[in-house]
Design a protein around this motif. Structure first.
Motif, PDB file in Angstrom:
ATOM      1  N   ASN A 178       2.545 -42.897 -41.831  1.00 50.84           N
ATOM      2  CA  ASN A 178       3.299 -43.253 -42.902  1.00 50.84           C
ATOM      3  C   ASN A 178       2.729 -44.814 -43.058  1.00 50.84           C
ATOM      4  N   ALA A 179       3.519 -45.529 -44.048  1.00 55.80           N
ATOM      5  CA  ALA A 179       3.081 -46.934 -44.288  1.00 55.80           C
ATOM      6  C   ALA A 179       3.475 -47.772 -43.073  1.00 55.80           C
ATOM      7  N   PHE A 180       4.268 -47.417 -42.117  1.00 54.74           N
ATOM      8  CA  PHE A 180       4.903 -48.335 -40.911  1.00 54.74           C
ATOM      9  C   PHE A 180       4.193 -47.771 -39.610  1.00 54.74           C
ATOM     10  N   SER A 181       3.651 -46.408 -39.669  1.00 52.91           N
ATOM     11  CA  SER A 181       3.347 -45.897 -38.139  1.00 52.91           C
ATOM     12  C   SER A 181       1.996 -45.334 -38.303  1.00 52.91           C
ATOM     13  N   MET A 182       1.311 -46.025 -37.247  1.00 50.05           N
ATOM     14  CA  MET A 182      -0.112 -45.319 -37.194  1.00 50.05           C
ATOM     15  C   MET A 182      -0.261 -44.639 -35.767  1.00 50.05           C
ATOM     16  N   ILE A 183      -1.008 -43.499 -35.676  1.00 52.28           N
ATOM     17  CA  ILE A 183      -1.216 -42.888 -34.470  1.00 52.28           C
ATOM     18  C   ILE A 183      -2.524 -42.767 -33.827  1.00 52.28           C
ATOM     19  N   THR A 184      -2.844 -43.273 -32.755  1.00 49.55           N
ATOM     20  CA  THR A 184      -4.247 -42.991 -32.139  1.00 49.55           C
ATOM     21  C   THR A 184      -4.451 -41.793 -31.627  1.00 49.55           C
ATOM     22  N   GLU A 185      -5.305 -40.759 -32.133  1.00 50.14           N
ATOM     23  CA  GLU A 185      -5.462 -39.476 -31.764  1.00 50.14           C
ATOM     24  C   GLU A 185      -6.722 -39.271 -31.107  1.00 50.14           C
ATOM     25  N   THR A 186      -7.089 -38.255 -30.148  1.00 44.90           N
ATOM     26  CA  THR A 186      -8.042 -37.789 -29.865  1.00 44.90           C
ATOM     27  C   THR A 186      -8.488 -36.223 -30.036  1.00 44.90           C
ATOM     28  N   LYS A 187      -9.632 -36.031 -30.365  1.00 48.17           N
ATOM     29  CA  LYS A 187      -9.856 -34.556 -30.835  1.00 48.17           C
ATOM     30  C   LYS A 187     -11.353 -34.210 -30.122  1.00 48.17           C
ATOM     31  N   ARG A 188     -11.184 -33.066 -29.643  1.00 52.68           N
ATOM     32  CA  ARG A 188     -12.526 -32.674 -29.180  1.00 52.68           C
ATOM     33  C   ARG A 188     -13.291 -31.940 -30.045  1.00 52.68           C
ATOM     34  N   LEU A 189     -14.520 -32.515 -30.374  1.00 48.06           N
ATOM     35  CA  LEU A 189     -15.465 -31.712 -31.370  1.00 48.06           C
ATOM     36  C   LEU A 189     -15.956 -30.730 -30.952  1.00 48.06           C
ATOM     37  N   LEU A 190     -16.553 -30.847 -29.679  1.00 48.16           N
ATOM     38  CA  LEU A 190     -17.477 -29.952 -29.181  1.00 48.16           C
ATOM     39  C   LEU A 190     -17.414 -29.752 -27.575  1.00 48.16           C
ATOM     40  N   PRO A 191     -17.238 -28.572 -27.114  1.00 44.79           N
ATOM     41  CA  PRO A 191     -17.173 -27.253 -27.777  1.00 44.79           C
ATOM     42  C   PRO A 191     -15.781 -26.711 -28.288  1.00 44.79           C
ATOM     43  N   MET A 192     -16.167 -26.084 -29.418  1.00 43.92           N
ATOM     44  CA  MET A 192     -14.718 -25.850 -30.005  1.00 43.92           C
ATOM     45  C   MET A 192     -13.780 -24.464 -29.477  1.00 43.92           C
ATOM     46  N   LYS A 193     -12.604 -24.305 -29.569  1.00 43.83           N
ATOM     47  CA  LYS A 193     -12.150 -23.165 -29.373  1.00 43.83           C
ATOM     48  C   LYS A 193     -11.813 -22.123 -30.333  1.00 43.83           C
ATOM     49  N   GLN A 194     -12.095 -20.881 -30.282  1.00 45.14           N
ATOM     50  CA  GLN A 194     -12.069 -19.970 -31.506  1.00 45.14           C
ATOM     51  C   GLN A 194     -10.575 -19.791 -31.796  1.00 45.14           C
ATOM     52  N   GLU A 195      -9.586 -19.832 -31.024  1.00 44.53           N
ATOM     53  CA  GLU A 195      -8.128 -19.699 -31.165  1.00 44.53           C
ATOM     54  C   GLU A 195      -7.624 -20.780 -31.985  1.00 44.53           C
ATOM     55  N   ASP A 196      -8.307 -21.947 -32.099  1.00 44.60           N
ATOM     56  CA  ASP A 196      -7.985 -22.725 -32.955  1.00 44.60           C
ATOM     57  C   ASP A 196      -8.137 -22.703 -34.360  1.00 44.60           C
ATOM     58  N   PHE A 197      -8.794 -21.547 -34.797  1.00 46.35           N
ATOM     59  CA  PHE A 197      -9.374 -21.109 -36.312  1.00 46.35           C
ATOM     60  C   PHE A 197      -8.792 -19.549 -36.479  1.00 46.35           C
ATOM     61  N   VAL A 198      -8.461 -18.882 -35.689  1.00 44.51           N
ATOM     62  CA  VAL A 198      -8.027 -17.536 -35.699  1.00 44.51           C
ATOM     63  C   VAL A 198      -6.444 -17.504 -36.060  1.00 44.51           C
ATOM     64  N   VAL A 199      -5.998 -16.776 -36.942  1.00 40.57           N
ATOM     65  CA  VAL A 199      -4.663 -16.839 -37.218  1.00 40.57           C
ATOM     66  C   VAL A 199      -4.101 -15.670 -36.324  1.00 40.57           C
ATOM     67  N   LYS A 200      -3.143 -16.034 -35.361  1.00 40.72           N
ATOM     68  CA  LYS A 200      -2.841 -15.178 -34.129  1.00 40.72           C
ATOM     69  C   LYS A 200      -1.972 -13.742 -34.662  1.00 40.72           C
ATOM     70  N   GLN A 201      -1.145 -13.949 -35.831  1.00 35.16           N
ATOM     71  CA  GLN A 201      -0.449 -12.771 -36.160  1.00 35.16           C
ATOM     72  C   GLN A 201      -0.686 -12.513 -37.642  1.00 35.16           C
ATOM     73  N   ILE A 202      -1.409 -11.624 -38.043  1.00 41.65           N
ATOM     74  CA  ILE A 202      -1.462 -11.271 -39.413  1.00 41.65           C
ATOM     75  C   ILE A 202      -0.701  -9.976 -39.852  1.00 41.65           C
ATOM     76  N   PRO A 203       0.441 -10.114 -40.731  1.00 42.61           N
ATOM     77  CA  PRO A 203       1.346  -8.917 -41.282  1.00 42.61           C
ATOM     78  C   PRO A 203       0.475  -7.724 -41.324  1.00 42.61           C
ATOM     79  N   ALA A 204       0.915  -6.753 -41.178  1.00 39.13           N
ATOM     80  CA  ALA A 204       0.412  -5.242 -41.399  1.00 39.13           C
ATOM     81  C   ALA A 204      -0.034  -4.896 -42.895  1.00 39.13           C
TER      82      ALA A 204
END
Length: 298
Positions: A178-204
């Protein structure tokens, strides 16, 4: 105690500084609005790429891609890691640069085979002084982030990863919450994890669409992922640029407020000295007049 001339000189210096800090605040404010607009325009493209990867993994979970390979045979302390670190090109932005550099130092402790890709002159100069392995061919500024520049960075890092020169690639950037809060973040670009993209539970009763591929699944996945990495780097560049300008706005606003407080104190001191000088002059005039009157009587 300083005399009135010295106080006036200090007050003039502070006023000149206030003009600079106010101008820098207005410039950063304008740059922040432009960067926010760029980020809003890029977000739909980035989220669409995420959904495309999720659809491909949902329909073809067995698809093979070098970007999803998790090499567990290499010990953690021996992995070759690359860190894209986004800082500013200059200071006067509060703790913005310090937080990104501090986060990078924490990550570098994971192992010894590290390579730093510094985006921004402030971070590059700091890491060089620390005698860290900074890629000298990776010299980019952070001014006016564009998709083309993100593509250049993405191509460079992906070449190293695909040529087996790096085992993992991380990006360190700053996100403006927000206008008063900046957060320093770390992201692993490679290799990726498939579970980060797949929806774990899909309604029947969810409709599962059919897809037809005009090219091999591996080829399509690799092309989409490279675009995704490019989009993420671009988003990180713009996010960091927004955070930098916002941090500089806050720093300049704080500096201007401090200057106003100093001016108030100096004006008060100046008025006291001036009043004391006037009182002294009046006292001397009255004393001289009385002495002259006594002399005339004699």
């Amino acid at each position: 105690m300083a005399n009135t001339k010295e106080i006036q000189k200090r007050m003039k210096s502070i006023k000149d500084t206030m003009k600079i800090t106010s101008a820098m605040y207005m410039i950063s404010s304008s740059k922040l609005r432009t960067a926010k607009k760029k980020l809003e325009e890029a977000e739909p493209y980035f989220f669409t790429l995420q959904s495309v990867i999720a659809r491909l993994l949902r329909h073809i979970p067995e698809v093979h891609s070098i970007f999803f390979e998790q090499n567990t045979s290499i010990p953690e302390e021996e992995k070759r890691r690359g860190f894209i670190v986004i800082t500013a090109d200059k200071g006067l932005a509060g703790a913005y640069n310090h937080n990104a550099i501090k986060k990078t130092h924490e990550l570098l402790k994971k192992g010894k085979n590290n390579k730093v890709f510094a985006v921004g002159e402030a971070g590059r100069q700091f890491f060089l002084k620390e005698n860290l392995e900074v890629d000298k061919h990776f010299m980019y500024t952070v001014q006016k982030p564009t998709l083309h520049r993100a593509r250049v960075l993405e191509d460079y890092v992906l070449d190293l990863y695909q040529n087996n020169e790096l085992d993992e690639v991380y990006i360190v950037y700053t996100r403006m919450e927000n206008a008063f809060s900046m957060i320093t973040e770390t992201k692993r670009l490679l290799p990726m994890k498939q579970e980060d993209f797949v929806v774990k539970q899909i309604p029947a009763d969810t409709y599962q669409e059919e897809i037809r591929l005009a090219a091999p699944a591996e080829y399509i996945m690799d092309r989409v992922i490279t675009s995704y990495v490019n989009g993420f780097i671009y988003g990180a560049l713009v996010e960091s640029y927004c955070s930098e300008q916002n941090s500089r706005m806050m720093a300049m606003e704080s500096a201007t407020a401090s200057a106003k407080d100093m001016l108030f104190t100096l004006k008060k001191e100046y008025n006291q000295l001036r009043q004391a000088a006037i009182t002294q002059e009046i006292t001397e005039v009255i004393g001289g007049a009385k002495a002259k009157k006594r002399k005339q009587k004699k």
